[in-house]
Design a protein around this motif. Structure first.
Motif, PDB file in Angstrom:
ATOM      1  N   UNK A   4      20.120  18.415  -2.786  1.00 28.21           N
ATOM      2  CA  UNK A   4      20.164  17.455  -4.071  1.00 28.21           C
ATOM      3  C   UNK A   4      19.400  17.818  -4.583  1.00 28.21           C
ATOM      4  N   UNK A   5      19.581  18.541  -6.357  1.00 28.27           N
ATOM      5  CA  UNK A   5      18.083  18.090  -7.211  1.00 28.27           C
ATOM      6  C   UNK A   5      18.847  17.571  -8.705  1.00 28.27           C
ATOM      7  N   UNK A   6      18.204  16.697  -9.171  1.00 29.13           N
ATOM      8  CA  UNK A   6      18.892  15.894 -10.352  1.00 29.13           C
ATOM      9  C   UNK A   6      18.573  15.838 -11.660  1.00 29.13           C
ATOM     10  N   UNK A   7      18.402  15.508 -12.441  1.00 28.32           N
ATOM     11  CA  UNK A   7      18.049  16.311 -13.794  1.00 28.32           C
ATOM     12  C   UNK A   7      19.042  15.016 -14.756  1.00 28.32           C
ATOM     13  N   UNK A   8      17.951  15.278 -16.055  1.00 26.96           N
ATOM     14  CA  UNK A   8      18.927  14.728 -16.967  1.00 26.96           C
ATOM     15  C   UNK A   8      18.558  13.484 -17.217  1.00 26.96           C
ATOM     16  N   UNK A   9      18.017  12.381 -16.892  1.00 17.87           N
ATOM     17  CA  UNK A   9      16.523  11.579 -17.446  1.00 17.87           C
ATOM     18  C   UNK A   9      16.336  11.112 -18.493  1.00 17.87           C
ATOM     19  N   UNK A  10      16.053   9.943 -19.004  1.00 17.59           N
ATOM     20  CA  UNK A  10      14.408  10.510 -19.778  1.00 17.59           C
ATOM     21  C   UNK A  10      14.550   9.062 -20.342  1.00 17.59           C
ATOM     22  N   UNK A  11      14.178   8.625 -20.642  1.00 20.24           N
ATOM     23  CA  UNK A  11      13.922   7.390 -22.488  1.00 20.24           C
ATOM     24  C   UNK A  11      15.007   7.095 -23.571  1.00 20.24           C
ATOM     25  N   UNK A  12      15.540   6.460 -23.565  1.00 20.26           N
ATOM     26  CA  UNK A  12      16.564   6.429 -24.089  1.00 20.26           C
ATOM     27  C   UNK A  12      17.051   4.800 -24.858  1.00 20.26           C
ATOM     28  N   UNK A  13      17.073   4.218 -26.223  1.00 21.48           N
ATOM     29  CA  UNK A  13      16.879   3.189 -26.700  1.00 21.48           C
ATOM     30  C   UNK A  13      18.066   2.198 -26.320  1.00 21.48           C
ATOM     31  N   UNK A  14      18.323   1.150 -26.255  1.00 17.27           N
ATOM     32  CA  UNK A  14      19.169   0.371 -25.275  1.00 17.27           C
ATOM     33  C   UNK A  14      20.473   0.977 -26.526  1.00 17.27           C
ATOM     34  N   UNK A  15      21.820   1.316 -26.354  1.00 18.07           N
ATOM     35  CA  UNK A  15      23.119   1.868 -26.705  1.00 18.07           C
ATOM     36  C   UNK A  15      23.585   2.487 -26.709  1.00 18.07           C
ATOM     37  N   UNK A  16      21.802   3.842 -26.586  1.00 17.59           N
ATOM     38  CA  UNK A  16      22.072   5.075 -26.349  1.00 17.59           C
ATOM     39  C   UNK A  16      22.549   5.498 -24.717  1.00 17.59           C
ATOM     40  N   UNK A  84      26.231   2.877 -23.777  1.00 16.74           N
ATOM     41  CA  UNK A  84      25.905   1.588 -23.791  1.00 16.74           C
ATOM     42  C   UNK A  84      24.878   0.882 -22.961  1.00 16.74           C
ATOM     43  N   UNK A  85      23.858   2.282 -22.717  1.00 17.72           N
ATOM     44  CA  UNK A  85      22.390   1.997 -21.987  1.00 17.72           C
ATOM     45  C   UNK A  85      22.375   0.701 -22.782  1.00 17.72           C
ATOM     46  N   UNK A  86      21.791  -0.198 -20.896  1.00 16.16           N
ATOM     47  CA  UNK A  86      20.736  -1.483 -21.326  1.00 16.16           C
ATOM     48  C   UNK A  86      19.883  -1.679 -21.012  1.00 16.16           C
ATOM     49  N   UNK A  87      19.304  -2.482 -20.636  1.00 16.30           N
ATOM     50  CA  UNK A  87      17.133  -1.830 -19.784  1.00 16.30           C
ATOM     51  C   UNK A  87      17.982  -2.470 -18.513  1.00 16.30           C
ATOM     52  N   UNK A  88      18.776  -3.074 -18.425  1.00 13.57           N
ATOM     53  CA  UNK A  88      18.936  -3.787 -16.744  1.00 13.57           C
ATOM     54  C   UNK A  88      19.553  -1.701 -16.039  1.00 13.57           C
ATOM     55  N   UNK A  89      20.136  -0.859 -16.919  1.00 10.90           N
ATOM     56  CA  UNK A  89      20.000   0.307 -16.394  1.00 10.90           C
ATOM     57  C   UNK A  89      19.208   0.912 -15.881  1.00 10.90           C
ATOM     58  N   UNK A  90      17.359   0.289 -15.978  1.00 12.97           N
ATOM     59  CA  UNK A  90      16.417   1.429 -16.375  1.00 12.97           C
ATOM     60  C   UNK A  90      16.560   1.451 -14.521  1.00 12.97           C
ATOM     61  N   UNK A  91      15.690   2.698 -13.859  1.00 15.82           N
ATOM     62  CA  UNK A  91      16.091   2.855 -13.001  1.00 15.82           C
ATOM     63  C   UNK A  91      16.346   5.033 -12.531  1.00 15.82           C
ATOM     64  N   UNK A  92      15.472   4.635 -10.329  1.00 16.58           N
ATOM     65  CA  UNK A  92      15.600   6.571 -10.687  1.00 16.58           C
ATOM     66  C   UNK A  92      17.351   6.824  -9.911  1.00 16.58           C
ATOM     67  N   UNK A  93      18.357   7.694 -10.487  1.00 20.62           N
ATOM     68  CA  UNK A  93      19.140   7.942 -10.316  1.00 20.62           C
ATOM     69  C   UNK A  93      19.162   8.797  -8.882  1.00 20.62           C
ATOM     70  N   UNK A  94      19.764   8.563  -7.969  1.00 25.08           N
ATOM     71  CA  UNK A  94      19.863   9.805  -6.779  1.00 25.08           C
ATOM     72  C   UNK A  94      21.745  10.029  -6.902  1.00 25.08           C
TER      73      UNK A  94
END
Length: 118
Positions: A4-16, A84-94
């Motif tokens: 599997x190859x994941x992509x699309x992550x990044x830095x986003x502001x809360x609510x983004x 509706x992203x929140x700071x607690x969603x910060x993580x590495x996603x697989x």
């Protein structure tokens, strides 16, 4: 063994919003369900969303109503639309098969980092 190859992550502001993609090296038709996981340092991977080939979805309570999982079997790709992203969603996603006990016997991709911060 499927890779599997994941992509699309990044830095986003809360609510983004962000849209993650996961491309498999082989057909995902036989992978039922597909799942998205996330992991923060020092913690175990958490299964956040699953999608069966029949279209049934399941979400962790922490993301329900904000995340949507989808799959394009023809392109061997799974998506995770995150809103509706929140700071607690910060993580590495697989992504992987959506059964943790089975996924752990297989191969994990490198993941994609999602950082929610102002």
């Amino acid at each position: 063994q499927v890779q599997f190859v994941e992509s699309g992550g990044g830095l986003v502001q809360p609510g983004g919003s962000l849209r993650l993609s996961c491309v498999a090296s082989k057909s995902i038709l036989g992978i039922n369900p597909m799942g998205w996981y996330r992991q923060t340092p020092g913690n175990q991977r958490e299964l956040v969303a699953t999608l069966t080939t029949q279209g049934t979805t399941n979400y962790a309570d922490s993301v329900k109503g904000r995340f949507t999982i989808s799959r394009d079997n023809a392109k061997n790709t799974v998506f995770l639309q995150m809103g509706s992203l929140k700071p607690e969603d910060t993580a590495v996603y697989y992504c992987n098969i959506g059964i943790p006990e089975v996924a752990d016997y297989g191969t994990w991709g490198q993941g994609t980092q999602v950082t929610v911060s102002s």
